[in-house]
Structures are given as C-alpha cells and as structure tokens.
Design an enzyme around this catalytic site. Structure first.
Site, PDB file in Angstrom:
ATOM      1  N   PHE A   1       0.850  -1.193   0.000  1.00  0.00           N
ATOM      2  CA  PHE A   1       0.000   0.000   0.000  1.00  0.00           C
ATOM      3  C   PHE A   1       0.884   1.241   0.000  1.00  0.00           C
ATOM      4  CE2 PHE A   1      -2.393   3.503   1.853  1.00  0.00           C
ATOM      5  CZ  PHE A   1      -3.513   3.490   1.046  1.00  0.00           C
TER       6      PHE A   1
ATOM      7  N   ASP B   1       9.234   2.750   1.878  1.00  0.00           N
ATOM      8  CA  ASP B   1       8.025   3.462   2.320  1.00  0.00           C
ATOM      9  C   ASP B   1       7.858   3.198   3.813  1.00  0.00           C
ATOM     10  OD1 ASP B   1       5.495   4.290   3.027  1.00  0.00           O
ATOM     11  OD2 ASP B   1       4.513   3.535   1.213  1.00  0.00           O
TER      12      ASP B   1
ATOM     13  N   LYS C   1       2.472   9.809   8.417  1.00  0.00           N
ATOM     14  CA  LYS C   1       1.612   9.442   9.554  1.00  0.00           C
ATOM     15  C   LYS C   1       1.961  10.070  10.909  1.00  0.00           C
ATOM     16  CE  LYS C   1      -1.136   5.739   7.785  1.00  0.00           C
ATOM     17  NZ  LYS C   1      -0.771   5.070   6.538  1.00  0.00           N
TER      18      LYS C   1
HETATM   19  C1  PLP Z   1      -0.985   5.339   5.070  1.00  0.00           C
HETATM   20  C2  PLP Z   1       0.084   4.941   4.125  1.00  0.00           C
HETATM   21  C3  PLP Z   1       0.323   5.669   2.947  1.00  0.00           C
HETATM   22  C4  PLP Z   1      -0.547   6.818   2.500  1.00  0.00           C
HETATM   23  O1  PLP Z   1      -0.493   7.906   3.375  1.00  0.00           O
HETATM   24  P1  PLP Z   1      -1.601   9.057   3.259  1.00  0.00           P
HETATM   25  O2  PLP Z   1      -1.144  10.062   4.271  1.00  0.00           O
HETATM   26  O3  PLP Z   1      -2.916   8.445   3.568  1.00  0.00           O
HETATM   27  O4  PLP Z   1      -1.536   9.586   1.873  1.00  0.00           O
HETATM   28  C5  PLP Z   1       1.388   5.283   2.145  1.00  0.00           C
HETATM   29  N1  PLP Z   1       2.167   4.235   2.477  1.00  0.00           N
HETATM   30  C6  PLP Z   1       1.965   3.515   3.602  1.00  0.00           C
HETATM   31  C7  PLP Z   1       2.871   2.369   3.926  1.00  0.00           C
HETATM   32  C8  PLP Z   1       0.903   3.832   4.452  1.00  0.00           C
HETATM   33  O5  PLP Z   1       0.689   3.093   5.549  1.00  0.00           O
END
Ligand code: PLP
Length: 393
Positions: A123, A210, A239
C-alpha cells in the site's frame, strides 16, 4: 462524498490514549488515527508548539526560506541517516515525490522508460501514481488507465527480483515497505532488506523504503530499516511525524540526494511553519522519552502476552509485528471484531480481511498495555466461540 464506511461514533476530545465520544463514553484508542497519534491525543508539547506557532506564522510558501523547515529537515535526516529532504502533506505525496525522483534519476542515466519495482500486497496511497504502485486490485479497480512504469513482484522474495533484473533493463528503483502495514502487518524474513540493498547496489537501482507507517519510532527504531542496519537511497514517511498535523517527507541520500532541482517538484503547503513546529515537538518528545526503545520492549511484551492468552484459540494462526505495529492473523475473515471492540470501548482495526491490527500510542503504560491484551484476547475468544457455534449449526 460518500468515500468512507464510518463507524457509528463521534469523538469530541481526547487525552493520552483515550478518546471521548459525544455521549460521554471513553474509548481506548489502540489504532491511534491509523498510526498517527503516536504521542496520544492532546499531547501538551504538541499543543504548545502548535498554539505558539499559530500566533506567529502559519504559512509563507516555499518562495522564501523557512527556518523551522530547515531545522526539521536537519533533525529528520540525522535521525534517518539520510542527507536531503522534501516536505509534502501526506504519505501519498511523500511517495509521489519518491516516484518522480526515481523517474528523473532514470532519465538522467539515459533510461527512456524508467520502471520501479513494487510489491504484491503493498500500500502506497490513493493518488493515481501511488494507487498504481499499490498491490491491491480493490484500490485500483475502476480507476484505469493506471500510471505505467511499475513492475510487480512478490514481497519477501529476492529470487523473483533477480529474475526481473535479468529480463528488464528499464528498472531504476525498488519501492517497498520494510513491514507491510495495510497488507496485514507482514514482517519479511531477517536479511530481506540487506539483500535488497545488495541487489540495488549491484544494479545501480535506488532502494526506496516506504516508512509512512513503520517510521517515527513505531517499529522499535526511529525507522524500521535501522533495525536491519540498512540505509536506503530514498525513505518516505508521514503518519506519526507531526502527531496528526498533516505532513509527509521524502528523504534521500547518495546520488538520489541531488536528483531533484528547482522547478522539478513542489508543494504550496509542504513544510509550512505550523506543520514543522508540530513535527519538531514530536521528534523532541520521542527522543527525550526514548519512545523507539519503549515501543520495542513494550511490543515484544505484548506479543508474548497475546501468545500466552491466545495459545489455545485454534482460529489464531499468527501473532506478529515489530514494536507497536502489531498483527494477529485469524484463519477466517473477522471484520466483526471492529464493532465488537467498539462496543467494549476499544478502537482497533482489521486489515487484509483477517488480521487484527493494533497501532497503539507509544506513550501507553505497562498497565494499559496489559489491559489492552486481556480485552482484545477476550474479544477474539468470543469471536472464535461464535464462529465455532455458527459453523456447527
Ligand atoms: C498510510 C500509508 C500511505 C498513504 O499515506 P496518506 O497520508 O494516507 O496519503 C502510504 N504508504 C503507507 C505504507 C501507508 O501506511
């Protein structure tokens, strides 16, 4: 727009690990705004930083120097062992910056159609490029045509990547979560990240991690890759970085650090004084309270306690995670557990259909952690009992 299926509860305020609803009920927040409120709610250091900064300056745009952005970039790059930093306002934006950086890096090397390897079950966000990078058909369906230039590979599988390396000369980077979050709190085998690092070094690819969810002390280290002694070329985070004030960051080191130049990328709000003041307060608090170490020890304790309390529940097939990024996988889909927990005063999440995900605040006490384990174990037992009865009748 009707983009969310919402639970029937509205919160008016919070304090520490608790949220209070408009009917006066108190809830234990074990998902922390999806891994955002790592310092809990209404943390005094963050509240003070935001209120003081709001009285001085909220926004100037990146047409000018921003002292707090400079300070945050220095603190963040030092914490991550990286060199340079770009600020946006979300995780998706941080990943967009990484994807653009990888493409430009490719073009600078003479690769006309640069491709980025991305993983199954991953994700990376909901913008067009990041949903195209995401390994989940449900998130992509209906939004085709997808952005091109991504090559999909299975997670935690080095052999598949060596195969791609032999057959695809367009690859310039790998984008991967060190621990998959939405994908079910999947922790790869020990050594996976080092092997990715070696492969990227051998091929001249950028290793892009990420850490939007796994970063900012949650995994037991400031960034999860530090637990494996691996330094990426690009690292994205968001986050928990400012405990709920929107911010995202794309960090880079080595050749990647100087790929983006004036005119290549930008964001009106990105790195504004308000968000940076909040993030600086978060980083100072996390450092002075040693919350990375705290997350590491508390997380191991919690996993052990769950293992004990759920040992005889056949439906539980795995208890895993790093630090306070925790997953309990059941052998059947269990979305009902979210409302069962809500009714009992606990906010939790179920991801990838059958994995209970807990992302509690890092400031939780031992007693609160023990209470959480007992409560969630009880709910899982109750769910398992109902499941057995339903299956028998
Ligand atoms: C939540 C998340 C995103 C997206 O972040 P947003 O602030 O919602 O755009 C991207 N990568 C990972 C691993 C995430 O957990």
């Amino acid at each position: 727009m009707n983009t969310y299926g919402r639970l029937p509860v509205t919160f008016t305020h919070g304090e520490g690990i608790y949220l209070y609803a408009d009917d006066g009920r108190r809830y234990f927040d074990a998902i922390a705004g999806i891994g955002v409120n790592s310092l809990g709610h209404a943390h005094p250091a963050v509240t003070r930083a935001i209120t003081e900064q709001a009285g001085k300056l909220i926004h100037t745009s990146n047409l000018y120097h921003i002292e707090l952005q400079q300070q945050l970039a220095e603190k963040l790059t030092r914490a991550a062992g990286m060199e340079t930093c770009f600020f946006g306002n979300s995780g998706a934006e941080a990943n967009e910056a990484a994807i653009k950086l990888a493409r430009l890096y490719g073009h600078q090397k003479g690769v006309k159609k640069p491709a980025v390897i991305v993983m199954e079950n991953s994700f990376h966000g909901r913008t067009m490029a990041t949903l195209s990078a995401t390994g989940n058909r449900k998130i992509q369906a209906g939004f085709e045509p997808l952005v091109q230039g991504f090559v999909r590979a299975p997670y935690d599988n080095i052999e598949a990547l060596t195969n791609i390396a032999e057959n695809n000369a367009d690859v310039v980077a790998i984008l991967v979560e060190p621990i998959q979050g939405e994908g079910g709190v999947r922790v790869p085998a020990d050594g996976y990240l080092s092997e990715l690092r070696q492969l990227c070094d051998a091929r001249g690819w950028l290793l892009m991690l990420d850490e939007v969810q796994s970063g900012n002390c949650r995994s037991g280290h400031w960034f999860a890759c530090q637990g494996e002694d691996v330094t990426p070329d690009v690292l994205t985070t968001a986050k928990a970085l400012a405990n709920g004030v929107p911010i995202g960051a794309c960090l880079a080191s080595g050749p990647a650090a100087s790929v983006l130049a004036p005119g290549n990328h930008g964001s009106t709000y990105g790195g504004n004084p308000l968000a940076c003041a909040a993030a600086l307060a978060v980083m100072e608090t996390m450092a002075s309270e040693q919350l990375a170490q705290r997350a590491g020890t508390l997380g191991s304790q919690i996993r052990e306690q769950f293992a004990q309390q759920l040992a005889d529940v056949d439906l539980v097939i795995d208890i895993r995670g790093r630090g306070l990024m925790l997953g309990i996988e059941l052998s059947v889909p269990c979305p009902e557990l979210v409302s069962m927990a809500l009714n009992s005063g606990y906010l939790i999440n179920v991801t990838a259909g059958s994995t209970v995900r807990l992302l509690p605040p890092l400031i939780m006490s031992d007693a609160q952690a023990a209470e959480l384990v007992t409560a969630i174990s009880g709910l899982i037992r109750e769910f398992a009992a109902q499941h057995v009865t339903a299956a028998a009748s």
